[in-house]
Design a protein around this motif. Structure first.
Motif, short mmCIF file in Angstrom:
data_model
loop_
_atom_site.label_atom_id
_atom_site.label_comp_id
_atom_site.label_asym_id
_atom_site.label_seq_id
_atom_site.Cartn_x
_atom_site.Cartn_y
_atom_site.Cartn_z
N UNK A 87 0.88 -1.26 0.21
CA UNK A 87 -0.27 -0.21 -0.02
C UNK A 87 0.74 1.28 0.03
N UNK A 88 0.85 2.14 -0.96
CA UNK A 88 1.43 3.13 -1.02
C UNK A 88 1.11 4.37 0.54
N UNK A 89 1.57 5.44 0.00
CA UNK A 89 1.60 6.39 1.70
C UNK A 89 0.42 6.78 1.19
N UNK A 90 0.35 7.19 0.50
CA UNK A 90 -1.35 8.08 -0.41
C UNK A 90 -2.42 7.92 -0.27
N UNK A 91 -2.41 6.20 0.18
CA UNK A 91 -3.93 5.34 0.45
C UNK A 91 -4.27 5.64 1.69
N UNK A 92 -3.17 5.71 2.77
CA UNK A 92 -3.62 6.51 3.85
C UNK A 92 -3.19 7.97 4.22
#
Length: 885
Positions: free
Chosen positions: A432-437
């Motif tokens: 999961x990429x940081x942008x997803x959180x």
């Protein structure tokens, strides 16, 4: 940033430590949480008084920090029983357990005892919280307040935030010490500029104790003589860590030796000198992260120093919405354990208002169109679907987005409803990429991550914790520990289950595992035992201390666990025994949880535990402090056997004994915080700690300490300008032995060891830790013989056994402190009792008698430990004594 978004991100929890969530921005402290305990009766005047004290304290702090800090934004949490008209809104995130300041009623003696600031990490490091009582902070006549509650609050905040300590003697400590500067006894104080009177009470009134009354043999004033600093008309302006109520005090002690300026006094054996290597309080404060390279002095008006207050009311009942994104591993035994853990998470502890969605495999499934009751058949069917593994139809990012959509549909702005996105992954292929959180706080959603196996979520830790979430990275065998920490995060203290044991067992085929656990008398409620298995259901037999037998109650054949729930009667406290029969032809890996669902009443609370890690990056290599707290409400539980089991993924690295003896890393004796360092580092990567508290020998005690005020005494004469001298404090401790012993289990968050640490396996990289409790036991003045004692440190910090001790001495304390290597060295022939070349194991008490040269009229002494690799510890606290006056 709008109001609601700010609320969502207030609780920035650092999972490694017990650190505060306070932040400082442009000189202003934000996210300061003041919680009023539910023992305090509703009163708008209390709220008004608290706000005024904090407002005044903001201005006092600004002056004391030399225009570097003030309180900008303060959250005040009022009890759920108080009127909603007193609050700006109901709280979904601000809670008492994570408050910086807790204000309680003195009648709540079971839960919160006496005022104190709880610290654990030592000089220059933040503490746990400030615990105050209404009869202290709101009482102008309290000995430490004296009509200056705002100054008292700054005094306590400095201990809490900056890791500085009292410069006056605490109850039970000596009020006087021998000064090598003056060649006589002197009051324990920060600077000699704080003047006062030494008096004693007699049948005819108060009598001044003059220096010619000092006993030349003992160097002490007559019995009953007490030092009272003048509450006004004093010479010095420092220090806030001394008696802050003194009118002239407005600064912290510093090292400015300009003529006419009263600088820090390095000699007195107060806590500041003992714990901070005799450094001044301002030297410590100015070198903290708040000020070392940020927040330079500024010029602000009184109106700019006035905090913004936001008043929250605690909810009567927490309502939660949980979207659980589940990434199951391919191995069926790991997948089974994960699903068993999630079932435990949802089944034990949450109330009926909780709504859940589990997003697993197909994000577009018809089952995922709404949040459901946690016990619904849909939730059960998703968790029980473990027999067949199929790769997820939907990518993890898509399933996370689906979870966010479900939470957004549940009316996010409804007051009192919490929304949590929980990603649980044991699939190392998931990414999961940081942008997803990012920016979930904008949607009023708190993200959490539980990851078992590998180090693949490091890039998500900061973005998750900054939004109030928790990140747990553990091996799959410890998934239940990770789940339990998340459960604790989502529950108030009164609703948290108590974890008695949490362990993995290997039972040979057609064999029986026997064990036991202890239910102590603070546990009132329901005992729950869960056995999670892999193949065929084992049989479980449980025997209570009163002879009652219990057997299997509930079995879930699909999720493969058995559950036994037992309401506990008063005669069922003590040692329980159990037997688990593996009836299958295969070796069985069994996970067993023993938990307790407490029934918490007004004046009852169970003993609770907590564990955390503190990494001290100021050293190279960094030092890893391991801490476990064992508390009965606000009272410490002492004399327990506490061990920390350090893991890297599923590999146990070592077992560490934690101590609460008040030496080395453990800065306060018998405060319920057990401490030690982890030094046996052999590899890089994520590590975590499981802590076991076990006392079969019934040595554990609850120490209930109460504060007693000694009435103030009138002045020496009717014409005395200081008509009243400040009253004094004494502490009384009631020691309550646990009748049956104690058993608990808990765990810490993770910590990472990376290549920058330059760890060299099998190399001796750690010196002995600093000795903080060097004490003079007695003095034979004719023979120039001083009897000393201290707590032994180890070869590696507080572990093992050092090689030898080096004792240095001088007739001038300041010279000894500044140049100990140039001072006298105690030789082997000078030691008439004990042995400097054969130190005891770390944690044991050393006793030596040292003979000093006849030419010395008095002496100052320090020592340090040296290990077998010639690594030297820092010099200890300094003591002084005399041989002739």
């Amino acid at each position: 940033m709008d109001f609601l978004r700010f609320l969502c991100i207030f609780c920035v929890i650092v999972v490694h430590t017990a650190a505060t969530h306070i932040r400082i921005r442009s000189n202003g402290y934000e996210l300061v949480v003041v919680a009023i305990h539910d023992s305090v009766k509703e009163s708008s005047q209390v709220l008004t008084n608290v706000k005024k004290i904090i407002t005044d304290a903001s201005k006092v702090l600004y002056t004391a920090t030399r225009h570097r800090a003030f309180f900008r934004k303060v959250f005040i949490l009022i009890p759920s029983t108080w009127s909603s008209s007193l609050a700006d809104r109901d709280s979904t995130s601000v809670n008492l357990r994570e408050a910086d300041i807790i204000l309680t009623n003195p009648s709540a003696v079971t839960k919160r005892s006496y005022r104190r600031t709880r610290s654990y990490a030592g000089c220059g490091h933040s503490g746990i919280h400030i615990q105050l009582r209404t009869d202290v902070l709101l009482n102008n006549n309290h000995p430490l307040v004296q009509r200056k509650p705002e100054k008292f609050l700054v005094h306590e905040f400095a201990k809490y935030r900056y890791g500085v300590f009292e410069e006056y003697p605490n109850p039970g400590e000596n009020q006087f010490y021998f000064s090598t500067t003056f060649g006589r006894a002197d009051p324990v104080r920060c600077t000699i500029g704080l003047i006062g009177r030494i008096v004693k009470k007699t049948s005819s009134g108060m009598q001044i104790c003059t220096y010619d009354t000092v006993d030349p043999e003992t160097g002490e004033f007559p019995e009953g003589c007490i030092y009272y600093p003048y509450p006004s008309h004093n010479k010095g302006t420092a220090s806030f860590m001394d008696y802050s109520y003194i009118q002239e005090i407005q600064d912290f002690c510093d090292d400015d030796h300009t003529p006419g300026h009263f600088s820090h006094n390095v000699e007195p054996p107060n806590r500041q000198n003992r714990l901070c290597s005799h450094r001044s309080t301002w030297n410590v404060i100015s070198n903290t992260a708040d000020f070392k390279s940020a927040n330079s002095p500024t010029s602000l008006s009184d109106s700019q120093l006035t905090p913004q207050f936001i008043i929250f009311r605690a909810p009567n009942r927490r309502r939660r919405r949980l979207a659980v994104v589940l990434d199951s591993p391919q191995e069926i035994h790991k997948r089974l354990r994960l699903h068993q853990a999630v079932d435990h998470f949802l089944s034990e502890g949450f109330n009926s208002d909780t709504r859940v969605a589990i997003i697993h495999n197909d994000a577009n499934s018809m089952k995922l169109r709404k949040l459901r009751n946690r016990r619904s058949s849909v939730i059960k069917s998703v968790l029980q679907n473990i027999d067949q593994f199929s790769p997820s139809i939907s990518k993890t990012q898509i399933r996370i987005q689906r979870g966010v959509e479900l939470l957004r549909k549940s009316n996010l702005t409804t007051p009192g409803v919490e929304h949590h996105l929980i990603w649980i992954t044991c699939d190392n292929q998931s990414y999961v990429e940081e942008k997803d959180f990012q920016n979930l706080a904008d949607l009023y959603i708190t993200p959490h991550i539980i990851h078992c196996g590998g180090d693949g979520i490091k890039h998500l830790e900061e973005v998750t914790t900054q939004q109030g979430g928790i990140v747990e990275s553990k091996g799959h065998q410890s998934i239940f520990h990770a789940i339990q920490r998340l459960s604790d995060k989502l529950h108030d203290e009164k609703d948290q289950i108590v974890q008695i044991s949490n362990e993995n067992l290997e039972i040979d085929r057609e064999n029986t595992h026997y064990g036991n656990f202890i239910l102590d008398e603070t546990l009132q409620g329901e005992l729950v035992i869960r056995i999670h298995y892999n193949f065929s259901a084992p049989s479980l037999r449980v025997l209570a201390p009163n002879g009652s037998e219990y057997e299997l109650q509930t079995i879930n054949m699909k999720l493969k666990y058995i559950r036994l729930a037992i309401p506990i009667a008063d005669n069922e406290h003590g040692k329980w025994s159990f037997a688990i029969d593996n009836n299958s032809p295969y070796k069985e890996s069994v996970h067993m949880m023993v938990i307790f669902r407490p029934r918490v009443r007004e004046d009852e609370t169970p003993i609770r535990t907590n564990a955390w890690i503190k990494v001290f990056h100021e050293y190279l290599p960094p030092r890893i402090g391991v801490y476990a707290e064992v508390m009965y409400g606000g009272h410490p539980v002492v004399n327990s056997n506490v061990t920390a089991h350090v893991f890297q993924n599923n590999r146990k690295v070592t077992v560490i004994s934690l101590r609460d003896t008040g030496g080395g890393v453990d800065i306060t004796k018998e405060d319920g915080i057990y401490s030690n360092f982890f030094t046996e580092i052999d590899s890089q990567g994520n590590h975590y700690v499981e802590v076991i508290i076990e006392d079969d020998s019934k040595k554990s005690e609850i120490h209930k300490t109460y504060e007693i005020q000694i009435p103030r005494e009138e002045g020496i004469s009717p014409d005395d300008p200081d008509v009243f001298h400040a009253p004094r404090l004494e502490h009384q401790t009631e020691k309550v032995k646990l009748k049956h012993g104690l058993k608990r289990s808990t765990s810490s968050g993770q910590f990472e060891i990376d290549h920058r640490w330059n760890i060299k396996p099998h190399a001796d990289q750690y010196p002995p830790t600093r000795i903080i409790d060097l004490t003079v036991d007695k003095v034979d003045r004719k023979k120039r013989l001083v009897y000393l004692s201290w707590t032994a440190t180890g070869d590696d910090l507080d572990t093992g056994r050092a090689s030898f001790y080096e004792i240095r001495y001088h007739n001038n304390a300041t010279a000894l402190l500044h140049s100990p290597k140039d001072a006298g060295l105690v030789k082997e022939e000078d030691v008439l009792m004990g042995n400097l070349d054969r130190p005891k194991e770390a944690g044991q008490i050393e006793h030596v008698a040292v003979k000093f040269p006849r030419a010395m009229k008095w002496v100052a002494v320090m020592l340090r430990s040296v290990d077998k690799s010639q690594n030297v510890g820092d010099f200890s606290n300094m003591i002084t004594t005399f041989f002739e006056l």
